[in-house]
Design a protein around this motif. Structure first.
Motif, PDB file in Angstrom:
ATOM      1  N   ARG A   5     -40.228  18.536  -9.558  1.00 56.41           N
ATOM      2  CA  ARG A   5     -39.169  18.696 -10.624  1.00 56.41           C
ATOM      3  C   ARG A   5     -38.458  17.572 -10.888  1.00 56.41           C
ATOM      4  N   PHE A   6     -38.161  17.140 -12.001  1.00 55.28           N
ATOM      5  CA  PHE A   6     -37.387  15.828 -12.385  1.00 55.28           C
ATOM      6  C   PHE A   6     -36.665  16.215 -13.527  1.00 55.28           C
ATOM      7  N   ILE A   7     -35.455  15.230 -13.781  1.00 55.72           N
ATOM      8  CA  ILE A   7     -34.660  15.052 -14.919  1.00 55.72           C
ATOM      9  C   ILE A   7     -35.215  14.461 -16.260  1.00 55.72           C
ATOM     10  N   LYS A   8     -35.483  15.468 -17.183  1.00 52.38           N
ATOM     11  CA  LYS A   8     -36.370  14.664 -18.447  1.00 52.38           C
ATOM     12  C   LYS A   8     -35.769  13.882 -19.239  1.00 52.38           C
ATOM     13  N   GLU A   9     -36.468  12.916 -19.787  1.00 50.76           N
ATOM     14  CA  GLU A   9     -36.080  11.541 -20.325  1.00 50.76           C
ATOM     15  C   GLU A   9     -35.777  11.831 -21.909  1.00 50.76           C
ATOM     16  N   LYS A  10     -34.798  11.416 -22.318  1.00 53.79           N
ATOM     17  CA  LYS A  10     -34.349  11.431 -23.702  1.00 53.79           C
ATOM     18  C   LYS A  10     -34.886  10.186 -24.671  1.00 53.79           C
ATOM     19  N   LEU A  11     -35.374  10.708 -25.766  1.00 55.63           N
ATOM     20  CA  LEU A  11     -35.752   9.661 -26.702  1.00 55.63           C
ATOM     21  C   LEU A  11     -34.667   8.917 -27.244  1.00 55.63           C
ATOM     22  N   LYS A  32     -35.268   6.182 -41.935  1.00 56.62           N
ATOM     23  CA  LYS A  32     -34.419   5.892 -40.878  1.00 56.62           C
ATOM     24  C   LYS A  32     -35.359   5.587 -39.622  1.00 56.62           C
ATOM     25  N   MET A  33     -36.333   6.253 -39.442  1.00 54.91           N
ATOM     26  CA  MET A  33     -37.229   6.125 -38.300  1.00 54.91           C
ATOM     27  C   MET A  33     -37.932   4.766 -38.289  1.00 54.91           C
ATOM     28  N   VAL A  40     -39.054   3.337 -34.662  1.00 56.18           N
ATOM     29  CA  VAL A  40     -39.700   4.456 -33.923  1.00 56.18           C
ATOM     30  C   VAL A  40     -41.082   5.278 -34.497  1.00 56.18           C
ATOM     31  N   SER A  41     -42.042   5.291 -33.786  1.00 55.17           N
ATOM     32  CA  SER A  41     -43.094   6.184 -34.070  1.00 55.17           C
ATOM     33  C   SER A  41     -43.147   7.323 -34.490  1.00 55.17           C
ATOM     34  N   TYR A  42     -43.498   7.705 -35.801  1.00 58.80           N
ATOM     35  CA  TYR A  42     -43.077   8.773 -36.499  1.00 58.80           C
ATOM     36  C   TYR A  42     -44.250   9.246 -37.738  1.00 58.80           C
ATOM     37  N   GLU A  43     -44.188  10.700 -37.890  1.00 56.35           N
ATOM     38  CA  GLU A  43     -45.176  11.239 -38.544  1.00 56.35           C
ATOM     39  C   GLU A  43     -44.523  12.471 -39.312  1.00 56.35           C
ATOM     40  N   SER A  44     -44.678  12.855 -40.579  1.00 56.88           N
ATOM     41  CA  SER A  44     -44.025  13.792 -41.126  1.00 56.88           C
ATOM     42  C   SER A  44     -45.344  14.598 -41.611  1.00 56.88           C
ATOM     43  N   ARG A  45     -45.456  15.958 -41.111  1.00 55.25           N
ATOM     44  CA  ARG A  45     -46.626  16.788 -41.279  1.00 55.25           C
ATOM     45  C   ARG A  45     -46.376  18.065 -42.166  1.00 55.25           C
ATOM     46  N   VAL A  46     -46.874  18.284 -43.190  1.00 52.45           N
ATOM     47  CA  VAL A  46     -46.442  19.411 -44.044  1.00 52.45           C
ATOM     48  C   VAL A  46     -47.228  20.636 -43.346  1.00 52.45           C
ATOM     49  N   VAL A 105     -41.727  12.663 -33.794  1.00 49.30           N
ATOM     50  CA  VAL A 105     -41.299  11.274 -33.254  1.00 49.30           C
ATOM     51  C   VAL A 105     -41.610  10.918 -31.859  1.00 49.30           C
ATOM     52  N   ASN A 106     -42.167   9.750 -31.790  1.00 50.66           N
ATOM     53  CA  ASN A 106     -42.683   9.272 -30.612  1.00 50.66           C
ATOM     54  C   ASN A 106     -43.813  10.268 -30.048  1.00 50.66           C
ATOM     55  N   HIS A 107     -44.433  10.556 -31.076  1.00 49.08           N
ATOM     56  CA  HIS A 107     -45.764  11.618 -30.621  1.00 49.08           C
ATOM     57  C   HIS A 107     -45.277  13.058 -30.098  1.00 49.08           C
ATOM     58  N   VAL A 108     -44.037  13.310 -30.246  1.00 48.48           N
ATOM     59  CA  VAL A 108     -43.597  14.532 -29.840  1.00 48.48           C
ATOM     60  C   VAL A 108     -42.911  15.418 -31.057  1.00 48.48           C
ATOM     61  N   PRO A 109     -43.143  16.628 -31.197  1.00 47.78           N
ATOM     62  CA  PRO A 109     -42.662  17.400 -32.296  1.00 47.78           C
ATOM     63  C   PRO A 109     -41.377  17.733 -32.064  1.00 47.78           C
TER      64      PRO A 109
END
Length: 246
Positions: A71-77, A93-94, A99-105, A140-144
């Motif tokens: 286990r490790f300390i998770k990194e912040k975006l 703003k992104m 910052v890598s960004y996607e908006s999905r309906v 954001v950064n490929h993470v929901p």
């Protein structure tokens, strides 16, 4: 409750100790934790107590784990600066931050009967005006990372149900329809825990707190409230910096 009646479990003691080390920068993003056996020896508890404490911290989004590593300390975006004035879209703003960004309906359609009644009252419109609901998943950064839900007066954008392919950015949709002078008002901030549906969309555990922003969007040219917004951010991914509110 009397303070003497407040019992603190060994699991809580372990969680608190790790959180204090993170706050004091004794443990930093990416640092590996000692093994369960080592922590059990340090705190003089059974290994299952340590495991339960660490599993809860994983569900809270504080720790991550890798098979065969530990286990490790998770990194912040990167920090997201939230401009609460409503003058800029989230996507703008992104882009400004690179910052890598996607908006999905994930939903576009008429609100339920109960939502229709609630948001007509909130937006100050009569029963003849329908309320349209749009939900977007912010990646954001490929993470929901967030769910952005808008409840919109249909009379302001009457073709919205035929133009769902343009709703990834509602701010830009307004702009394309000539509504360019917008501001956010009555912003409220609170915390919430995700429902099952929100856990699935955000790919997070039930103990990850969500930071909820609720506000109204006003068309300053007409002084009409055109939208009620609710945004849920995963608190384990970001540090939030609030911009100036005008």
């Amino acid at each position: 409750m009397n303070q003497n009646d407040f019992n603190v479990s060994n699991e809580s003691i372990i969680r608190n100790a790790i959180q204090e080390m993170i706050l004091n920068n004794e443990l930093k993003s990416g640092d590996k934790l000692p093994s369960e056996n080592a922590l059990a020896d340090e705190y003089k508890v059974k290994r299952i107590v340590v495991r339960n404490a660490l599993v809860q911290m994983e569900k809270m989004g504080i720790l991550g784990s890798r098979q065969g590593v530990g286990r490790f300390i998770k990194e912040k975006l990167p920090i997201i600066e939230l401009d609460m004035s409503g003058k800029r879209s989230f996507s703008d703003k992104m882009k400004e931050q690179g910052v890598s960004y996607e908006s999905r309906v994930i939903f576009a359609g008429y609100a339920t009967s109960r939502e229709q009644e609630k948001y007509r009252e909130v937006l100050g419109v009569d029963a003849g005006i329908a309320i349209y609901k749009v939900a977007r998943l912010r990646i954001v950064n490929h993470v929901p990372s967030a769910i952005h839900v808008s409840f919109i007066r249909e009379d302001v954008v009457p073709d919205i149900d035929q133009e769902t392919d343009q709703l990834a950015s509602v701010f830009n949709y307004y702009r394309n329809n000539g509504i360019t002078n917008l501001k956010s008002t009555d912003t409220q901030i609170h915390t919430a825990f995700p429902t099952l549906a929100e856990q699935r969309n955000l790919e997070c555990h039930e103990l990850v707190p969500l930071i909820a922003y609720e506000s109204q969007t006003v068309d300053e040219d007409t002084n009409n409230i055109i939208e009620q917004t609710r945004i849920l951010y995963r608190s384990d991914l970001f540090k939030h910096s609030l911009g100036s509110v005008n």
